[in-house]
Structure formats: structure tokens, C-alpha cells
Design a protein around this motif. Structure first.
Motif, PDB file in Angstrom:
ATOM      1  N   VAL A  26      -6.479 -71.790  -1.898  1.00 31.11           N
ATOM      2  CA  VAL A  26      -6.228 -71.105  -0.798  1.00 31.11           C
ATOM      3  C   VAL A  26      -6.410 -69.527  -1.030  1.00 31.11           C
ATOM      4  CG1 VAL A  26      -5.097 -72.776   0.252  1.00 31.11           C
ATOM      5  CG2 VAL A  26      -3.712 -71.302  -1.203  1.00 31.11           C
ATOM      6  N   THR A  52      -7.476 -80.988  11.590  1.00 30.17           N
ATOM      7  CA  THR A  52      -7.030 -79.929  10.559  1.00 30.17           C
ATOM      8  C   THR A  52      -5.535 -79.951  10.513  1.00 30.17           C
ATOM      9  OG1 THR A  52      -7.580 -77.899  12.120  1.00 30.17           O
ATOM     10  CG2 THR A  52      -9.086 -78.792  10.974  1.00 30.17           C
ATOM     11  N   THR A  54      -2.636 -77.402   8.488  1.00 28.70           N
ATOM     12  CA  THR A  54      -1.988 -76.283   7.905  1.00 28.70           C
ATOM     13  C   THR A  54      -0.543 -76.312   7.421  1.00 28.70           C
ATOM     14  OG1 THR A  54      -3.900 -74.883   8.667  1.00 28.70           O
ATOM     15  CG2 THR A  54      -2.153 -73.634   7.820  1.00 28.70           C
ATOM     16  N   LYS A  73      -0.690 -81.988   0.215  1.00 30.73           N
ATOM     17  CA  LYS A  73      -2.029 -82.183   0.272  1.00 30.73           C
ATOM     18  C   LYS A  73      -2.660 -83.867   0.017  1.00 30.73           C
ATOM     19  CE  LYS A  73      -5.718 -80.773  -3.038  1.00 30.73           C
ATOM     20  NZ  LYS A  73      -6.003 -80.228  -4.407  1.00 30.73           N
ATOM     21  N   LYS A  83      -9.353 -81.815   7.230  1.00 30.17           N
ATOM     22  CA  LYS A  83      -9.046 -80.391   6.448  1.00 30.17           C
ATOM     23  C   LYS A  83      -7.832 -80.157   6.348  1.00 30.17           C
ATOM     24  CE  LYS A  83     -10.760 -75.347   5.938  1.00 30.17           C
ATOM     25  NZ  LYS A  83     -11.384 -74.335   6.565  1.00 30.17           N
ATOM     26  N   GLN A  85      -5.111 -76.955   4.542  1.00 35.16           N
ATOM     27  CA  GLN A  85      -5.017 -75.936   3.859  1.00 35.16           C
ATOM     28  C   GLN A  85      -3.710 -75.355   3.585  1.00 35.16           C
ATOM     29  OE1 GLN A  85      -6.964 -72.418   5.429  1.00 35.16           O
ATOM     30  NE2 GLN A  85      -6.132 -72.535   7.327  1.00 35.16           N
TER      31      GLN A  85
END
Length: 353
Positions: A26, A52, A54, A73, A83, A85
């Protein structure tokens, strides 16, 4: 409770990545930029299109955080996010997370998972994210409940406090002066644990006197210095409780090479891999923790259930957290991951995180 003692036997959650690998993955975090957003479908999910997620921890470069994010993760992948991150600050100040939340709102991120440095400082930006369709999962350290959809808590807060007061009492023979070396002064989880510790000491340990509570800000150097300062300021100090993995490791490092080794007891919340040498050399007798990876793992599945519309975060909602099974939302929109485990010389080699 098993804490991923043998990760090879626990499907769905791999050994966590190192701090360096995580930061490399990242790299945009270092510049304060957030990338990625929905590549299909609308913010908030609804079950269709790509979604997504985060993670915004209290701070990066924290060994405990690395374990939590490793579990997150794995959970994000298993839950089916297109996705995932990590973005976040390098310091744990109250307002340091705001710019990252704002960037994720602009990117259209479906789920934001945050460990708040301050319960209220992040609320305005989280409200904007929710208004934009994002689902908000607090984990590890809660926001104001009005600012999120659900909170994933390590354990029952009172249980965390009571195991630490019990351990320090056993180690100092039930009487004497003790101090607490905490993380940041505004950390929701730390303050709740300290409140219960103070109540427990007053009610059940009348011969133990809490003389001071200090804050190392989850910074290794500052925590080391605060431990040093406590022992200089209170020459009769018999024990220190540090309910933070950074603080307990820094304090153990100081004690291990000082005249206080074997004379001043230390307990609190620590990572087995960091604390192993201090247990083996007699600096620390016993400390506690839950499995941090499970915290991130469950948070990812909670975010997916929210984004898909399967739950809203109200009491009684249920969702499946992959290999960790079904979870039920309790009072205040809180989900409990599991009870703490005590680590001693007898069992510390059974754990690898």
C-alpha cells in the motif's frame, strides 16, 4: 480459546505479512493518498457488481496492527471483495485519520473499516462517507456509535480489564503500588479498559494502589521513556500494567536490562512473538491477548454483510464470518470476537503471531 496457535490447521487465515511487505503493498499510504474505489456497481453494495473495502488502522508500522490487517486481508478475500487496501497515518493523533476517510469517500469505497484514534474526531468525515453510500465498520477501537454501522470488538471490555488486574495482583502478592502505561489518552478501548481496572481495583483489591496512569501514544521510544519515568517517580512501585502491545514491549525492554528486573512486575496486552524473550528471561511472568488476526477477519465479513444488505448492524442480526462461523450483533451494534488468553512460559511457544 485457540488463537491460531497453529496457523497451518486454521483454514482461511494465512500467516500475516511483515510490516515492510504490508507497507510496500500500500505504498500510496506514505504520501497520504488513497487509491481505488468501486470498479463496478454503486457505493454501498446491494450485492451486485464489484465491492471494495479499505482498512484505516490507528497507525501504520505497529506490530499489533500488522497482525490485525493480515487477518483483514484474508477476510476480505474470503468474503469476496474485488479489492482491499490499507491506508492510514504514521502517527496516532486524534485527527490523523480524517484525510484518509475523506479520500475513500471521494473514491467511492463501499466499506470503510476503521480503528478510531478518537471516538468523535472522525465522526464528521464518517458521516459524509455514510451519506455517500459507504458502510462503516469500527474495529479494535470504537467510534461514537452514531458514526458507524457496526463495531467489531476484540473481547468483552470488562473481561480485558479484569484479567489484567488479576494478573498484576497475583504477581505482586495482592498489595503495593502499581501504575498503568496506556496508548493514547483518547483511545476508546484503552480508556474503557482503564475505567474497569480502576473499578475492579477499588472493589476487589483494597491493598493495591494505582498511583499513576501515563500515555506512550503507541510510540516505542515514548513508551520506553514513560516506563523509565514511572520507576524514577515512584521508587516503591511494585508493578506496571500496559494494555497496549507497543507499551508492554517497550516497558519489558527497559526492565530487562535495569535494576528493576525481577523486582517490578509487568503485565498487560502483548504479542507472543514480541514478548517471548522477556518471558524466557524472567522479566515478565504472564500477560494476555486475543488473536488480533481474527479481529480483522471478522470485520471484513461484517463489512460484506452490510454492503450486501444482509444486516444493518442492529441487535440480533447474524452473519457468517467465513471459517470463524456465525456471529451475532449484540447490544450497541457490537460483535465480540473472543475471550483473551493468558501467555506464560508454559504455553508461549505454542503461538506464532
Amino acid at each position: 480459546m485457540e488463537l491460531f496457535a497453529n496457523r497451518a490447521k486454521r483454514p482461511g487465515v494465512r500467516r500475516v505479512v511483515s510490516a515492510a511487505a504490508l507497507i510496500a503493498a500500500v505504498a500510496l499510504v506514505a504520501t497520504g493518498c488513497a487509491s481505488g474505489g468501486s470498479t463496478g456497481g454503486s457505493s454501498g453494495g446491494g450485492g451486485g457488481g464489484d465491492q471494495t473495502i479499505t482498512f484505516i488502522p490507528k497507525q501504520l508500522n505497529n506490530p499489533y496492527t500488522d497482525v490485525v490487517l493480515g487477518g483483514g486481508k484474508d477476510g476480505a478475500k474470503a468474503a469476496g471483495f474485488s479489492k482491499s487496501q490499507v491506508v492510514g497515518p504514521l502517527d496516532a493523533s486524534a485527527s490523523s485519520q480524517v484525510s484518509f476517510i475523506n479520500a475513500e469517500t471521494q473514491a467511492g469505497t463501499n466499506v470503510i473499516v476503521i480503528a478510531a484514534n478518537d471516538p468523535d474526531a472522525v465522526c464528521s468525515s464518517l458521516k459524509e462517507a455514510r451519506d455517500g453510500g459507504a458502510k462503516i465498520v469500527a474495529f479494535d477501537s470504537d467510534t461514537n456509535p452514531k458514526c458507524r454501522d457496526i463495531f467489531i470488538s476484540q473481547v468483552v471490555a470488562k473481561d480485558v480489564a479484569l484479567i489484567q488486574t488479576k494478573l498484576i495482583s497475583e504477581q505482586i502478592g495482592g498489595s503495593g503500588e502499581i501504575a498503568i502505561l496506556s496508548a493514547t489518552a483518547n483511545a476508546t478501548n484503552q480508556n474503557e479498559w482503564i475505567k474497569y481496572m480502576e473499578e475492579d481495583l477499588k472493589a476487589n483489591y483494597p491493598n493495591i494502589k494505582l498511583v499513576s496512569t501515563v500515555y506512550g501514544d503507541d510510540d516505542d521510544t515514548k513508551s520506553f521513556q514513560e516506563a523509565q519515568g514511572l520507576l524514577q517517580a515512584y521508587p516503591d512501585l511494585k508493578g506496571i500494567i500496559s494494555p497496549t502491545t507497543v507499551g508492554i514491549a517497550a516497558t519489558a525492554r527497559y526492565l530487562s536490562t535495569s535494576e528493576y528486573k525481577g523486582k517490578v512486575a509487568l503485565t498487560g496486552l502483548g504479542l507472543p512473538n514480541e514478548m517471548r524473550p522477556f518471558v524466557k528471561d524472567g522479566t515478565v511472568t504472564a500477560f494476555a491477548l486475543w488473536d488480533p488476526a481474527q479481529l480483522g477477519y471478522v470485520a471484513a465479513f461484517a463489512g460484506k454483510a452490510l454492503a450486501d444488505g444482509d444486516i444493518t448492524g442492529k441487535k440480533g442480526d447474524k452473519f457468517k464470518a467465513g471459517d470463524l462461523g456465525e456471529r451475532t450483533v449484540g447490544e450497541g451494534g457490537t460483535v465480540i470476537v473472543g475471550p483473551p488468553t493468558t501467555f506464560t512460559t508454559d504455553n508461549i511457544d505454542d503461538y506464532d503471531f
